[in-house]
Scaffold this motif. Structure first.
Motif, short mmCIF file in Angstrom:
data_model
loop_
_atom_site.label_atom_id
_atom_site.label_comp_id
_atom_site.label_asym_id
_atom_site.label_seq_id
_atom_site.Cartn_x
_atom_site.Cartn_y
_atom_site.Cartn_z
N MET A 125 1.06 -1.20 0.09
CA MET A 125 0.12 0.13 -0.13
C MET A 125 0.90 1.31 0.08
O MET A 125 0.43 2.32 -0.51
CB MET A 125 -0.87 0.07 1.08
N GLY A 126 2.00 1.28 0.42
CA GLY A 126 2.98 2.22 0.57
C GLY A 126 3.43 2.59 -0.68
O GLY A 126 3.56 3.78 -1.06
N PHE A 129 0.80 4.20 -2.64
CA PHE A 129 0.71 5.54 -2.12
C PHE A 129 1.66 6.60 -2.75
O PHE A 129 1.28 7.63 -3.42
CB PHE A 129 0.82 5.50 -0.72
N VAL A 133 1.54 9.96 -5.13
CA VAL A 133 2.07 11.13 -4.84
C VAL A 133 3.16 11.63 -5.85
O VAL A 133 2.95 12.83 -6.32
CB VAL A 133 3.04 10.76 -3.71
N PHE A 163 5.41 3.48 5.89
CA PHE A 163 4.77 2.17 5.35
C PHE A 163 5.83 1.03 5.63
O PHE A 163 5.46 -0.18 5.40
CB PHE A 163 4.38 2.36 3.83
N ILE A 173 -0.73 3.96 6.77
CA ILE A 173 -0.47 4.06 4.99
C ILE A 173 -1.87 4.02 4.43
O ILE A 173 -2.06 4.12 3.38
CB ILE A 173 0.57 3.11 4.56
N PHE A 176 -3.57 7.16 4.40
CA PHE A 176 -2.95 8.00 3.51
C PHE A 176 -3.34 7.74 2.09
O PHE A 176 -3.47 8.70 1.20
CB PHE A 176 -1.26 7.88 3.90
N CYS A 177 -3.17 6.47 1.68
CA CYS A 177 -3.58 5.93 0.44
C CYS A 177 -4.67 6.18 -0.09
O CYS A 177 -5.09 6.84 -1.24
CB CYS A 177 -3.20 4.60 0.29
N ILE A 180 -5.12 10.19 -0.89
CA ILE A 180 -4.12 10.54 -2.03
C ILE A 180 -5.22 10.04 -3.14
O ILE A 180 -5.41 10.90 -4.18
CB ILE A 180 -2.91 10.04 -2.28
N LEU A 181 -5.76 9.18 -3.05
CA LEU A 181 -6.80 8.43 -4.12
C LEU A 181 -7.77 9.48 -4.33
O LEU A 181 -8.62 9.64 -5.36
CB LEU A 181 -7.32 7.01 -3.83
N ALA A 198 -11.21 5.63 4.34
CA ALA A 198 -10.10 6.28 4.94
C ALA A 198 -10.92 6.93 6.55
O ALA A 198 -10.08 6.70 7.41
CB ALA A 198 -9.95 7.83 4.21
N CYS A 342 -1.61 16.53 2.53
CA CYS A 342 -1.94 17.32 1.19
C CYS A 342 -1.90 18.62 1.32
O CYS A 342 -1.92 19.29 0.24
CB CYS A 342 -3.65 17.02 1.11
#
Length: 379
Positions: A125-126, A129, A133, A163, A173, A176-177, A180-181, A198, A342
């Motif tokens: 997942m990291g 992510f 980014v 992560f 993470i 976080f992921c 970002i999505l 999230a 963000c």
């Protein structure tokens, strides 16, 4: 007398080698793993004892789940097996706070993950992510070298390195992921999906989704500034969906509390002590949370002040104050500040538009070097 060389000379030589290296259709993969190679080397060098001890304990936790105190991987798996049964955890403890953070336990349950499998998924997942980014940052900067500097610094602070370096099992993470999505995709259905995932990972995702909501509302705000009137027809569906999603989370959480007896224990005395302690070390707490990336924050705020862009300063500053307030209210300040990652995208947009690329390059180089030099401390 031989003239002195510029301090930028080493970076000029570095960039002369990076340009052909990134001149490839797989340049994003190359950029990602080169940045990680550099940042990981410094993290291991400056945090060797912490990382070595942590990974050794993680290995023991994989072999004997639940054997290491303060590790939460096994607690996540147990919660996934029975997520709606109230547990008698100490008020204010991490386990008590996990009561409504059910996304990751349910993922572990559906995929039948043990501690090792959950950690591997955490690492994957990291990487996902960081890939997004890169997509977002390159979309702003339109420059591979500047993106490389940013990602190298970003993977040297907790937001980009948790992560693999956070062996305790906080699993940050995942939210976080999903966040970002939410930034990358503007489809209302995907926003609803990723925001719910999230929010049910950690409540701090709700507070820090204000940055994403601000992104969605920027056309409305800009039109308001130019024309002096608010056109509600310009409110995008994505922003409406995000607000609905937050409301849905609150309603479902209240329903779970009333129907299943789930609750998060709150210790008022502990909260007061935590806030007092946070204020007593606020400089250290905030510095180590974002490290060299404070330069981007100061530079971005300075630009907004000099340009008298008061609306953007108030809106973005309000989001940042909310992030900072949460970091003061809880013990794990580094993690809490990192949920506001963000903000960096907004700062890059501001700096890219209003300062020379040469200046932005120097700013990213210095912020990256500071982040690489400072040892990471968490939570």
């Amino acid at each position: 007398m031989k003239p002195l060389q510029s301090l930028a000379t080493p970076f000029n030589e570095l960039e002369s080698k990076l340009k052909p290296f990134f001149d490839n259709k797989f340049w994003k993969v190359r950029l990602l793993f080169l940045a990680l190679a550099i940042s990981t080397t410094t993290l291991l060098a400056f945090n060797f004892i912490l990382v070595d001890k942590g990974l050794r304990n993680l290995y023991q936790e994989m072999r004997h789940p639940g054997s290491i105190g303060g590790f939460f991987w096994d607690d996540i798996i147990k919660q996934g097996a029975d997520p709606f049964t109230p547990q008698d955890y100490e008020a204010g403890s991490h386990e008590a706070n996990q009561t409504f953070r059910i996304t990751i336990p349910l993922i572990a349950r559906v995929l039948h993950l043990n501690v090792a499998g959950l950690y591997v998924l955490h690492v994957l997942m990291g990487l996902l992510f960081l890939w997004f980014v890169i997509e977002v940052v390159y979309g702003i900067l339109k420059d591979k070298i500047l993106t490389f500097y940013f990602i190298t610094g970003f993977t040297a602070i907790y937001a980009g390195a948790n992560f693999y370096i956070n062996f305790l099992g906080h699993c940050d993470i995942f939210p976080f992921c999903f966040m970002i999505l939410m930034w990358y995709y503007r489809n209302p259905l995907l926003i609803l999906l990723f925001s719910q995932l999230a929010f049910w990972c950690d409540e701090r995702a709700i507070i820090n989704s204000t940055y994403i909501g601000l992104l969605y509302l920027m056309p409305l705000v800009q039109n308001w500034i130019k024309q002096g009137k608010l056109n509600l027809k310009l409110i995008p569906l994505s922003a409406i969906v995000l607000v609905i999603s937050a409301g849905l989370y609150i309603v479902v959480r209240s329903w779970l509390a009333s129907n299943y007896g789930l609750k998060v224990g709150h210790d008022n005395d502990l909260s007061r002590k935590t806030i007092t302690w946070s204020l007593s070390i606020i400089g250290d707490k905030f510095t180590r949370g974002l490290e060299g990336f404070w330069l981007l924050i100061f530079a971005g705020i300075t630009v907004l002040v000099l340009r008298r862009d008061w609306w953007m300063l108030v809106l973005l500053g309000g989001c940042m104050l909310a992030t900072g307030a949460i970091a003061i209210m809880v013990a794990d300040g580094t993690r809490s500040l990192s949920f506001g990652f963000c903000m960096f995208f907004f700062l890059l947009i501001i700096l890219k538009e209003h300062i020379a690329q040469k200046e932005l390059r120097y700013l990213l180089i210095v912020s990256t070097l500071l982040s690489l030099m400072l040892p990471m401390s968490f939570p």
